[in-house]
Design a protein around this motif. Structure first.
Motif, mmCIF file in Angstrom:
data_model
loop_
_atom_site.group_PDB
_atom_site.id
_atom_site.type_symbol
_atom_site.label_atom_id
_atom_site.label_comp_id
_atom_site.label_asym_id
_atom_site.label_seq_id
_atom_site.Cartn_x
_atom_site.Cartn_y
_atom_site.Cartn_z
ATOM 1 N N GLU A 115 -6.553 -9.085 3.638
ATOM 2 C CA GLU A 115 -5.772 -8.379 4.678
ATOM 3 C C GLU A 115 -5.848 -9.209 5.946
ATOM 4 O O GLU A 115 -6.956 -9.414 6.478
ATOM 5 N N ASN A 128 -6.771 1.631 2.533
ATOM 6 C CA ASN A 128 -7.516 2.890 2.659
ATOM 7 C C ASN A 128 -7.063 3.916 1.626
ATOM 8 O O ASN A 128 -7.849 4.760 1.183
ATOM 9 N N TYR A 173 -7.333 -8.313 11.727
ATOM 10 C CA TYR A 173 -6.060 -8.137 12.438
ATOM 11 C C TYR A 173 -6.289 -8.490 13.900
ATOM 12 O O TYR A 173 -7.367 -8.234 14.444
ATOM 13 N N GLU A 192 -12.642 -1.906 1.929
ATOM 14 C CA GLU A 192 -13.303 -1.691 3.227
ATOM 15 C C GLU A 192 -14.404 -0.629 3.149
ATOM 16 O O GLU A 192 -14.422 0.324 3.940
ATOM 17 N N GLU A 234 0.852 -1.190 0.000
ATOM 18 C CA GLU A 234 0.000 0.000 0.000
ATOM 19 C C GLU A 234 0.884 1.235 0.000
ATOM 20 O O GLU A 234 1.986 1.236 0.579
HETATM 21 O O1 AHR Z 1 -3.296 -2.535 6.182
HETATM 22 C C1 AHR Z 1 -3.528 -1.333 6.826
HETATM 23 C C2 AHR Z 1 -4.956 -0.822 6.639
HETATM 24 O O2 AHR Z 1 -5.833 -1.682 7.307
HETATM 25 C C3 AHR Z 1 -5.480 -0.797 5.234
HETATM 26 O O3 AHR Z 1 -5.154 0.359 4.554
HETATM 27 C C4 AHR Z 1 -6.960 -0.874 5.425
HETATM 28 O O4 AHR Z 1 -7.613 -1.487 4.349
HETATM 29 C C5 AHR Z 1 -7.122 -1.613 6.729
HETATM 30 O O5 AHR Z 1 -7.978 -0.949 7.593
#
Ligand code: AHR
Length: 496
Positions: free
Chosen positions: A291, A71, A243, A172, A26
């Motif tokens: 992700e 993002n 995450y 997202e 990213e």
């Molecule tokens: O990976 C970091 C961020 O986590 C990404 O930009 C987003 O898609 C997610 O919230």
């Protein structure tokens, strides 16, 4: 404590799609700038691509890479990132409140994919933009010549089309933090129409609809149902993001998090199949877990970042040993759903919540590099239904097993690989497993990742504090595997 892994060679779950071992680049922090791209750095080639970083990425073996966000993509104008570099504008990026110079863009990314042997997974902006920009970018990347944007690419020095096959329809979009955040219905409609336009330009592409940003999103479930009910015919995959972090300092609970991932995958599969049934559809929607990782170490320090700086140190989590155990468990979890999880992207690849770190003087491997590299390199073939009998502990997900495992058969290589994590922080696990169906097989390799200190980290000065070692406490005799998996350890055991 005792544990057993059971398989049958006829009980094949699914081939592994190699894209399960993907990653993510990213425009965020130092992932691109000072990460994969740093003109003038002694290790950079003439295009500015850091070859020391590229060498480690090749070691990780990443077949697909998602780009350019995240993002970031929800405010992305791809046109700003192509053409003569001196004419590219510096723009503010609202997602991360930084300035993007656009000195590395679409064509540079495609150049980079070749040097690290990866396929692109390109995301389009469905935040601040829509169908028109979606149609134009695929005309630029995938059409040969004879139209405005395909000819523009040729003027930019790229004669042959990039032929990008995999496209994310936004990022997202369920998240209130997202630029151009949408309701499920709004997003489902725009994904349908953007996907339709893109397939009219190139019918050979595959597309990924945005699913929920995590299992805890208040709209989870309703979101997937509504979105897929709208855009089912125009998409092939639904995305999942998740995450985890050990915020409460409870390592045993933290290691149970892969059960949360498992629950999330099962629930998304149920919704995909419910929508399929309602529509009487033949097509099955699969999962792009695009992700996933541990992310929490850097949260506090990121609050100090000066707005509108360029590629600051951001999301630079320093991973410890327990993180590497969870990463192994998360990969095992995806493999145990290999029949539906076809794409996975470790977020991210360099410097930003990443297995690879860089400085002005070098590169090093974080703890999480190792389970990823071991599984990505050795986990090829098909997954066998893997039954586990193991003691459990009370967790946020009910009862979680101390043992996570999956068995993979590689018929071409005549090989069986067992990936296993002993999550028990106090006891060894005595493991037994019957592989007598695999006559003539021997134990050819056993590699283990283990450290006494769950908080041990790798740094530039001490890059190998946590690193794999040869395992020595497993034997294979007359088709039976027996041995000991020490407390808090990850194993790759290979039979051939
Ligand atoms: O990976 C970091 C961020 O986590 C990404 O930009 C987003 O898609 C997610 O919230």
């Amino acid at each position: 404590k005792k544990a057993t892994i059971m398989i049958d060679k006829n009980f094949i779950l699914s081939d592994i799609d190699e894209r399960t071992y993907g990653s993510f680049v990213e425009h965020l922090g130092r992932c691109v700038y000072e990460g994969i791209y740093q003109p003038g750095h002694p290790a950079a080639d003439e295009k500015g691509l850091r070859q020391d970083v590229a060498a480690l990425i090749r070691e990780l073996n990443v077949p697909v890479t998602r780009y350019p966000g995240g993002n970031f993509v929800s405010g992305y104008r791809w046109e700003d990132s192509v053409g003569p570099k001196e004419q590219r504008p510096s723009k503010i990026d609202l997602a991360w409140r930084v300035v993007e110079s656009n000195q590395f863009g679409l064509n540079e990314f495609m150049e980079w994919t070749k040097t690290v042997d990866t396929q692109p997974m390109m995301a389009i902006n469905l935040g601040t933009r829509g169908i028109e920009a979606a149609k134009n970018i695929i005309e630029y990347t995938n059409l040969k010549k004879g139209s405005y944007y395909s000819d523009l690419r040729r003027q930019h020095g790229v004669t042959e089309p990039h032929d990008i096959k995999l496209w994310c329809l936004g990022n997202e979009m369920d998240g209130p933090w997202q630029e151009g955040h949408k309701t499920a219905l709004e997003y489902g409609r725009i994904a349908e129409e953007a996907g339709k336009a893109m397939r009219l330009v190139d019918p050979t592409i595959e597309t990924v609809a945005c699913g929920s940003s995590s299992l805890s999103m208040p709209t989870f479930g309703f979101w997937e149902d509504t979105v897929l009910s709208q855009c089912y015919d125009q998409v092939d995959y639904i995305s999942m993001h998740q995450y985890y972090g050990n915020r409460d300092g409870d390592s045993q609970q933290f290691l149970a998090s892969s059960d949360g991932m498992d629950q999330f995958i099962r629930e998304v599969i149920s919704i995909c199949d419910a929508v399929k049934a309602k529509r009487r559809a033949k097509k099955q929607i699969n999962i792009s877990f695009d992700e996933w990782n541990v992310w929490y170490h850097s949260n506090e320090q990121d609050k100090q970042i000066e707005p509108w700086s360029e590629h600051p140190h951001q999301l630079e989590d320093v991973y410890n040993f327990e993180d590497s155990l969870l990463v192994a468990s998360m990969m095992i979890t995806m493999l145990r759903h290999a029949d539906r999880v076809k794409i996975g992207c470790l977020a991210q690849l360099v410097n930003v919540i990443a297995p690879i770190m860089t400085s002005a003087t070098g590169v090093w491997k974080q703890t999480i590099f190792y389970p990823f590299a071991m599984i990505s390199n050795q986990g090829r073939g098909h997954v066998l239904h893997t039954q586990i009998k193991a003691p459990t502990f009370a967790s946020n997900y009910g009862n979680s097993g101390y043992l996570d495992a999956v068995v993979i058969e590689n018929v071409e290589e005549d090989q069986l690989t067992i990936f296993a994590v002993n999550k028990d922080l106090e006891d060894e696990l005595e493991l037994t497993s019957d592989f007598r169906q695999y006559e003539g097989y021997r134990l050819v390799d056993h590699v283990m990742l283990r450290h006494d200190d769950l908080k041990a980290v790798n740094t530039e000065a001490n890059p190998e504090t946590v690193a794999p070692v040869k395992g020595s406490r497993v034997v294979f005799e007359q088709g039976k595997l027996t041995g000991v998996l020490p407390t808090q350890s990850f194993h790759m055991i290979k039979l051939q």
